[in-house]
Design an enzyme around this catalytic site. Structure first.
Site, PDB file in Angstrom:
ATOM      1  N   HIS A 162      -6.941 -14.741   2.766  1.00  0.00           N
ATOM      2  CA  HIS A 162      -5.527 -14.745   2.403  1.00  0.00           C
ATOM      3  C   HIS A 162      -4.894 -13.467   2.946  1.00  0.00           C
ATOM      4  CE1 HIS A 162      -1.803 -14.742   0.389  1.00  0.00           C
ATOM      5  NE2 HIS A 162      -2.131 -13.816  -0.492  1.00  0.00           N
ATOM      6  N   CYS A 206      -1.285 -17.720  -4.452  1.00  0.00           N
ATOM      7  CA  CYS A 206      -1.908 -17.347  -3.170  1.00  0.00           C
ATOM      8  C   CYS A 206      -3.288 -17.971  -2.980  1.00  0.00           C
ATOM      9  CB  CYS A 206      -1.989 -15.833  -3.044  1.00  0.00           C
ATOM     10  SG  CYS A 206      -0.371 -15.049  -3.100  1.00  0.00           S
ATOM     11  N   ASN A 212       2.868 -12.037   3.901  1.00  0.00           N
ATOM     12  CA  ASN A 212       2.121 -12.814   2.912  1.00  0.00           C
ATOM     13  C   ASN A 212       2.858 -14.126   2.659  1.00  0.00           C
ATOM     14  OD1 ASN A 212       0.964 -13.892   0.609  1.00  0.00           O
ATOM     15  ND2 ASN A 212       0.846 -11.956  -0.492  1.00  0.00           N
TER      16      ASN A 212
HETATM   17  N1  ACO Z   1       9.836   0.945   1.423  1.00  0.00           N
HETATM   18  C1  ACO Z   1       9.780   2.271   1.272  1.00  0.00           C
HETATM   19  N2  ACO Z   1       9.238   2.854   0.189  1.00  0.00           N
HETATM   20  C2  ACO Z   1       8.728   2.049  -0.751  1.00  0.00           C
HETATM   21  C3  ACO Z   1       8.761   0.642  -0.644  1.00  0.00           C
HETATM   22  C4  ACO Z   1       9.347   0.105   0.510  1.00  0.00           C
HETATM   23  N3  ACO Z   1       9.408  -1.233   0.721  1.00  0.00           N
HETATM   24  N4  ACO Z   1       8.170   0.112  -1.722  1.00  0.00           N
HETATM   25  C5  ACO Z   1       7.785   1.135  -2.492  1.00  0.00           C
HETATM   26  N5  ACO Z   1       8.122   2.309  -1.908  1.00  0.00           N
HETATM   27  C6  ACO Z   1       7.873   3.653  -2.408  1.00  0.00           C
HETATM   28  C7  ACO Z   1       7.769   3.699  -3.917  1.00  0.00           C
HETATM   29  O1  ACO Z   1       9.048   3.789  -4.506  1.00  0.00           O
HETATM   30  C8  ACO Z   1       6.963   4.955  -4.122  1.00  0.00           C
HETATM   31  O2  ACO Z   1       7.807   6.063  -4.009  1.00  0.00           O
HETATM   32  P1  ACO Z   1       7.605   7.361  -4.955  1.00  0.00           P
HETATM   33  O3  ACO Z   1       6.248   7.899  -4.606  1.00  0.00           O
HETATM   34  O4  ACO Z   1       8.718   8.246  -4.543  1.00  0.00           O
HETATM   35  O5  ACO Z   1       7.682   6.858  -6.346  1.00  0.00           O
HETATM   36  C9  ACO Z   1       6.030   4.973  -2.919  1.00  0.00           C
HETATM   37  O6  ACO Z   1       6.614   4.089  -1.936  1.00  0.00           O
HETATM   38  C10 ACO Z   1       4.621   4.495  -3.257  1.00  0.00           C
HETATM   39  O7  ACO Z   1       4.697   3.268  -3.977  1.00  0.00           O
HETATM   40  P2  ACO Z   1       3.412   2.514  -4.440  1.00  0.00           P
HETATM   41  O8  ACO Z   1       3.801   1.233  -5.116  1.00  0.00           O
HETATM   42  O9  ACO Z   1       2.536   3.436  -5.205  1.00  0.00           O
HETATM   43  O10 ACO Z   1       2.741   2.217  -3.021  1.00  0.00           O
HETATM   44  P3  ACO Z   1       1.338   1.639  -2.690  1.00  0.00           P
HETATM   45  O11 ACO Z   1       0.625   2.556  -1.799  1.00  0.00           O
HETATM   46  O12 ACO Z   1       0.604   1.138  -3.898  1.00  0.00           O
HETATM   47  O13 ACO Z   1       1.718   0.363  -1.807  1.00  0.00           O
HETATM   48  C11 ACO Z   1       1.829  -2.013  -2.045  1.00  0.00           C
HETATM   49  C12 ACO Z   1       2.472  -0.694  -2.397  1.00  0.00           C
HETATM   50  C13 ACO Z   1       1.938  -2.219  -0.542  1.00  0.00           C
HETATM   51  C14 ACO Z   1       2.571  -3.133  -2.762  1.00  0.00           C
HETATM   52  C15 ACO Z   1       0.347  -1.999  -2.469  1.00  0.00           C
HETATM   53  O14 ACO Z   1       0.201  -1.609  -3.804  1.00  0.00           O
HETATM   54  C16 ACO Z   1      -0.313  -3.306  -2.276  1.00  0.00           C
HETATM   55  O15 ACO Z   1      -0.512  -3.750  -1.180  1.00  0.00           O
HETATM   56  N6  ACO Z   1      -0.730  -3.987  -3.349  1.00  0.00           N
HETATM   57  C17 ACO Z   1      -1.302  -5.282  -3.268  1.00  0.00           C
HETATM   58  C18 ACO Z   1      -0.279  -6.237  -3.696  1.00  0.00           C
HETATM   59  C19 ACO Z   1      -0.240  -7.475  -2.838  1.00  0.00           C
HETATM   60  O16 ACO Z   1      -0.564  -7.512  -1.694  1.00  0.00           O
HETATM   61  N7  ACO Z   1       0.230  -8.507  -3.487  1.00  0.00           N
HETATM   62  C20 ACO Z   1       0.428  -9.741  -2.843  1.00  0.00           C
HETATM   63  C21 ACO Z   1       0.276 -10.845  -3.790  1.00  0.00           C
HETATM   64  S1  ACO Z   1      -1.313 -10.849  -4.495  1.00  0.00           S
HETATM   65  C22 ACO Z   1      -2.256 -11.242  -3.316  1.00  0.00           C
HETATM   66  O17 ACO Z   1      -1.834 -11.930  -2.456  1.00  0.00           O
HETATM   67  C23 ACO Z   1      -3.617 -10.709  -3.354  1.00  0.00           C
END
Ligand code: ACO
Length: 324
Positions: free
Chosen positions: A251, A116, A281
């Site tokens: 990004h 990224c 992304n």
């Molecule tokens: N749809 C519905 N529910 C979902 C999904 C989905 N697509 N994905 C996960 N869930 C559920 C999980 O199973 C979990 O359920 P549970 O509580 O029953 O166990 C719940 O949602 C919460 O999951 P988390 O992973 O804790 O959710 P979080 O609030 O952390 O959001 C996310 C996840 C969006 C990936 C977040 O952590 C994030 O944005 N992280 C940054 C990662 C990123 O952007 N990476 C890109 C590459 S790196 C970069 O570019 C910087």
């Protein structure tokens, strides 16, 4: 290094696959919902490459648009740096395919792999080569088809990404002739964080392409801290104040990361270009795609001060301050 050469952005372009997939459409084949994706990420839709679209076809389209925007002859380009984590082939570099399609064979063309952050790494590399006189006119491209490395059974990652390409033309100019150009850049990497965001395959390990794996929460936490730090470094090096920056082109990983980073730095949300809702992304393509969108709709104007920033797998991260 010559002190009076500066790299100036003279054109930009972008390209998206023809197929646009909304969250609601995705929810028909993945256990997810429009509400969850919007609330956690800000993403509303993404473009996904069809079988006849590849990283190189998107890169070539974006490059042609940037060349037209700059008003130059493609044959005059003597350097192509293409950032991608999803090349057409393991080798040769996708940049060489782009070079041949554009008809500027004979110059330098290579890929950089910084996921990224790839566009920031490519831009900084091209800038250094222009300022040392190794080239005069560069194409810097970020192009990806992440849809090919997503595990479509893993809803925690597959909803986050899209495909696309963005490009800029970068030209060596005498710094005494104009104030435009790249003013300061910083890049970083921390290989200790490999396991938080990686692809579980490759030619030298599994002999397969593999799938993207991510610990989203931990990536989020590191992203905000690393981005705020590197933005501070670039601002200090350029000797500008946060208030002087007209636009931040980050990004586009997640709207919550963008909001948190802007808040930590004290930059108003209204100065942050956001396209994650439209493109999701797109990894190395996201910064030049967002930049081109904001230039073409008239938000980013000549003379303005623009900050690019990105963080990605590795981890790698970086920022670059540019006067247009
Ligand atoms: N749809 C519905 N529910 C979902 C999904 C989905 N697509 N994905 C996960 N869930 C559920 C999980 O199973 C979990 O359920 P549970 O509580 O029953 O166990 C719940 O949602 C919460 O999951 P988390 O992973 O804790 O959710 P979080 O609030 O952390 O959001 C996310 C996840 C969006 C990936 C977040 O952590 C994030 O944005 N992280 C940054 C990662 C990123 O952007 N990476 C890109 C590459 S790196 C970069 O570019 C910087």
């Amino acid at each position: 290094m010559s002190v009076d050469i500066r790299s100036v952005i003279t054109g930009s372009g972008s390209a998206l696959p023809k197929q646009c997939v909304t969250n609601a459409e995705l929810a028909q084949r993945v256990d997810t919902s429009d509400e969850w994706i919007i609330e956690r990420t800000g993403i509303r839709q993404r473009y996904l490459a069809s079988d006849d679209e590849t990283t190189s076809t998107l890169a070539i389209d974006a490059a042609r648009a940037a060349i037209e925007d700059a008003g130059i002859e493609a044959a005059s380009i003597d350097l192509i740096v293409l950032a991608t984590a999803t090349p057409d082939n393991t080798f040769p570099a996708t940049a060489t395919k782009v070079q041949h399609a554009l008809g500027c064979n004979g110059g330098v063309a290579f890929d950089v792999a910084a996921v990224c952050s790839g566009f920031l790494y490519a831009l900084t590399t091209a800038d250094a080569m222009l300022r040392t006189g190794m080239a005069k006119r560069a194409l810097v491209i970020g192009a990806e088809t992440f849809s090919r490395i997503l595990d479509w059974e893993d809803r925690t990652t597959c909803v986050l990404f899209g495909d696309g390409a963005g490009a800029v033309v970068l030209e060596a100019r005498n710094a005494s002739e104009s104030e435009a150009g790249i003013l300061a850049s910083r890049l970083h990497a921390d290989g200790a964080q490999h396991d938080l965001l990686y692809v579980d395959g490759g030619p030298s390990t599994t002999k397969t392409v593999g799938h993207l794996r991510m610990k989203g929460r931990e990536v989020f936490r590191h992203a905000v801290v690393n981005l705020a730090d590197v933005l501070g470094e670039v601002i200090a090096e350029a000797g500008v104040s946060v208030a002087e920056i007209d636009w931040v082109v980050p990004h586009q990983a997640n709207k919550r990361i963008l909001d948190a980073t802007a808040k930590k730095l004290g930059i108003s949300d209204s100065k942050v270009v956001i396209t994650v809702d439209q493109h999701a992304n797109t990894s190395a393509a996201s910064v030049p795609l967002a930049f081109d969108a904001a230039r073409r709709d008239g938000r980013i104007k000549p003379g303005q001060l623009v900050m690019f920033e990105a963080m990605g797998g590795g981890f790698t991260w970086g920022a670059s301050l540019v006067r247009l």
